[in-house]
Design a protein around this motif. Structure first.
Motif, short mmCIF file in Angstrom:
data_model
loop_
_atom_site.label_atom_id
_atom_site.label_comp_id
_atom_site.label_asym_id
_atom_site.label_seq_id
_atom_site.Cartn_x
_atom_site.Cartn_y
_atom_site.Cartn_z
N LEU A 3 39.38 37.32 25.75
CA LEU A 3 39.86 36.78 27.01
C LEU A 3 41.31 37.19 27.28
N ARG A 4 42.12 37.24 26.25
CA ARG A 4 43.53 37.58 26.40
C ARG A 4 43.76 38.98 26.97
N GLU A 5 42.74 39.83 26.94
CA GLU A 5 42.87 41.19 27.46
C GLU A 5 42.91 41.23 28.99
N TYR A 30 39.28 38.53 38.48
CA TYR A 30 39.02 37.10 38.72
C TYR A 30 37.53 36.78 38.72
N GLU A 31 36.73 37.60 39.36
CA GLU A 31 35.28 37.35 39.40
C GLU A 31 34.69 37.41 37.99
N LYS A 32 35.19 38.32 37.16
CA LYS A 32 34.74 38.41 35.77
C LYS A 32 35.08 37.12 35.02
N LEU A 33 36.27 36.60 35.26
CA LEU A 33 36.66 35.33 34.64
C LEU A 33 35.72 34.21 35.07
N LYS A 34 35.46 34.13 36.37
CA LYS A 34 34.57 33.07 36.89
C LYS A 34 33.20 33.12 36.24
N GLN A 35 32.68 34.32 36.06
CA GLN A 35 31.34 34.48 35.47
C GLN A 35 31.34 34.16 33.98
N ALA A 36 32.38 34.62 33.28
CA ALA A 36 32.38 34.57 31.82
C ALA A 36 32.89 33.25 31.23
N VAL A 37 33.76 32.56 31.95
CA VAL A 37 34.40 31.36 31.37
C VAL A 37 34.03 30.14 32.19
N THR A 38 32.93 29.51 31.80
CA THR A 38 32.45 28.32 32.49
C THR A 38 32.92 27.07 31.76
N LEU A 59 40.85 28.46 41.53
CA LEU A 59 41.99 28.72 42.41
C LEU A 59 41.97 30.20 42.78
N PRO A 60 41.08 30.58 43.70
CA PRO A 60 40.90 32.00 44.01
C PRO A 60 42.12 32.68 44.61
N ASN A 61 42.94 31.95 45.33
CA ASN A 61 44.12 32.58 45.96
C ASN A 61 45.13 33.10 44.94
N ILE A 62 45.11 32.54 43.75
CA ILE A 62 46.02 33.03 42.70
C ILE A 62 45.26 33.61 41.51
N GLY A 63 43.94 33.77 41.63
CA GLY A 63 43.14 34.38 40.57
C GLY A 63 43.13 33.56 39.30
N ALA A 64 42.99 32.25 39.44
CA ALA A 64 43.08 31.37 38.27
C ALA A 64 41.92 30.38 38.19
N LEU A 65 41.67 29.94 36.98
CA LEU A 65 40.75 28.85 36.69
C LEU A 65 41.54 27.79 35.94
N ASN A 66 41.29 26.54 36.23
CA ASN A 66 41.96 25.45 35.54
C ASN A 66 40.90 24.58 34.88
N PHE A 67 41.04 24.36 33.58
CA PHE A 67 40.10 23.54 32.83
C PHE A 67 40.80 22.26 32.40
N VAL A 68 40.20 21.13 32.77
CA VAL A 68 40.71 19.83 32.36
C VAL A 68 39.72 19.31 31.32
N MET A 69 40.24 19.08 30.11
CA MET A 69 39.40 18.68 28.99
C MET A 69 39.75 17.25 28.59
N TYR A 70 38.78 16.35 28.76
CA TYR A 70 38.99 14.93 28.48
C TYR A 70 38.65 14.62 27.02
N SER A 71 39.33 13.64 26.47
CA SER A 71 39.16 13.25 25.06
C SER A 71 39.27 14.48 24.17
N ALA A 72 40.36 15.21 24.36
CA ALA A 72 40.53 16.50 23.70
C ALA A 72 41.65 16.52 22.67
N LEU A 73 42.41 15.47 22.57
CA LEU A 73 43.61 15.54 21.74
C LEU A 73 43.63 14.47 20.64
N GLY A 74 42.47 14.12 20.13
CA GLY A 74 42.40 13.19 19.01
C GLY A 74 43.01 11.83 19.29
N GLY A 75 42.90 11.36 20.52
CA GLY A 75 43.46 10.07 20.90
C GLY A 75 44.77 10.17 21.65
N GLY A 76 45.33 11.36 21.69
CA GLY A 76 46.60 11.59 22.38
C GLY A 76 47.59 12.25 21.45
#
Length: 99
Positions: A3-5, A30-38, A59-76
């Motif tokens: 992904l970093r590439e 951007y389209e490749k990101l949308k397809q590959a990273v769900t 966020l298509p205008n800036i070519g970005a995806l934002n992922f919000v991950m809940y209960s992801a940090l071991g309680g905070g």
């Protein structure tokens, strides 16, 4: 390919929620990101860490995806005993995902 590439990331965390944004280096990828990273793939990738939902925002205008991950940090980040559970550590791990 890793992904970093084709993308870089910005991160944040609040309480037990981690937020990772992926931004394409080139808008043509951007389209490749949308397809590959769900949201499902991100949740599976972090299955040992993320215990809640993963929501993807596009966020298509800036070519970005934002992922919000809940209960992801071991309680905070101030409560967990895990080493480096902040968003920055998780984003570095996500950049290693094969797409």
């Amino acid at each position: 390919m890793k992904l970093r590439e084709i993308a870089h990331s910005r991160t944040g965390d609040k309480g037990n929620i981690s937020n990772i944004s992926l931004i394409a280096y080139d808008m043509n990828d951007y389209e490749k990101l949308k397809q590959a990273v769900t949201a499902e793939k991100v949740k599976a990738y972090f299955s040992d860490i993320v215990k809640g939902d993963v929501v993807r925002y596009e966020l298509p205008n800036i070519g970005a995806l934002n992922f919000v991950m809940y209960s992801a940090l071991g309680g905070g980040v101030t409560r967990t005993l895990a080493h480096d559970m902040h968003g920055k550590g998780l984003s570095a791990a996500l950049m290693n995902m094969d797409i």
